[in-house]
Design a protein around this motif. Structure first.
Motif: not given
Length: 275
Positions: A17-29, A208-217
């Motif tokens: 789910k995209p919610q919060g994926l642009d926040r470092r804390s969300r990826i760290a968690a 293993c990796e996490i990719a995030i797709w964004m329309k913009s930052v």
């Protein structure tokens, strides 16, 4: 399971789910949750604490009638970025992707002989209809690593076929226009963060990796958690290791149930059609 004789890679994918994926804390968690799950599952995980996030633009070419897509063919461009700057060279991938292995291998994605490429036949393992299930699709790829951006396709199917002669087997007129799917404003900004390596057995170690797709930052569309490993003659018959990867993938869905997005692949979101 035993990896099919022609398979060169196995890649497991889960949409996030995209919610919060642009926040470092969300990826760290999310990364910490995966690490904890590996410990519970007794799967060795070499965690990367200081990995660098890579940025690139992603877009796809097709005809106005989406003839490529209707023939299970995908033409993707990745432009690497350094901050706001785009490199002069890009990666171009042509693939035939199908739920049927024989159909995927009938198409030849290789470029003309004068162009260097990497050929890959991937088994892509996706979430099934229910949590804790999976299904496979097969992706027959040719990857061109250093194509000058200024010499990309010139707007017609003929310009694509000059790179990839196998495209001529498709029932498409050479004068048919080819354009970026959704228009130039439909380019996606991808942030990709390696998080570690998973060990499923002798010679079966997955990146293993996490990719995030964004329309913009700051505007995430979707995330993807993926892990993949090469298949070769040395590890192809490591049945228990491949089975362990399959089981891990199914149980990981249950662990991450609250974070998972419904859908199949990121490409399907761009086209608005499932795979």
């Amino acid at each position: 399971m035993k990896a099919a004789k022609l398979i060169t890679n196995r890649e497991f994918k889960l949409l996030i789910k995209p919610q919060g994926l642009d926040r470092r804390s969300r990826i760290a968690a999310l990364s910490d949750q995966i690490l904890s799950f590996c410990q519970k599952s007794k799967v060795e995980f070499f965690h990367l604490d200081n990995a660098t996030t890579g940025l690139r633009n992603i877009y796809f070419y097709d005809t106005p009638g989406e003839d490529f897509r209707r023939n299970n063919v995908i033409l993707r461009v990745r432009e690497s970025r350094q901050n706001i700057w785009v490199d002069d060279w890009c990666e171009v991938t042509l693939k035939c992707r199908s739920g049927d292995l024989s159909q995927a291998t009938q198409f030849n994605p290789a470029p003309k002989k004068s162009i260097q490429s990497r050929l890959r036949l991937k088994e892509e393992i996706l979430r099934g209809d229910a949590l804790g299930s999976h299904r496979a699709i097969y992706s027959n790829n040719a990857i061109l690593d250093a194509v000058p951006i200024d010499s990309l396709f010139e707007g017609t199917f003929a310009s694509v076929a000059r790179y990839f002669p196998g495209m001529l087997m498709l029932p498409i007129d050479k004068k048919t226009p080819v354009r970026i799917v959704g228009g130039r404003t439909n380019k996606v900004l991808e942030a990709c963060l390696p998080i570690g390596n998973l060990v499923f057995g002798d010679g079966v170690q997955a990146h293993c990796e996490i990719a995030i797709w964004m329309k913009s930052v700051g505007d995430p569309i979707v995330g993807e958690l993926a892990f993949s490993y090469r298949v070769n003659n040395k590890n192809r018959l490591q049945v228990k290791a491949h089975q362990r990867a399959d089981t891990f993938f199914k149980k990981l869905q249950l662990e991450l149930a609250d974070s998972l997005e419904i859908g199949s692949t990121k490409t399907a979101l761009i086209y608005g059609k499932p795979e």
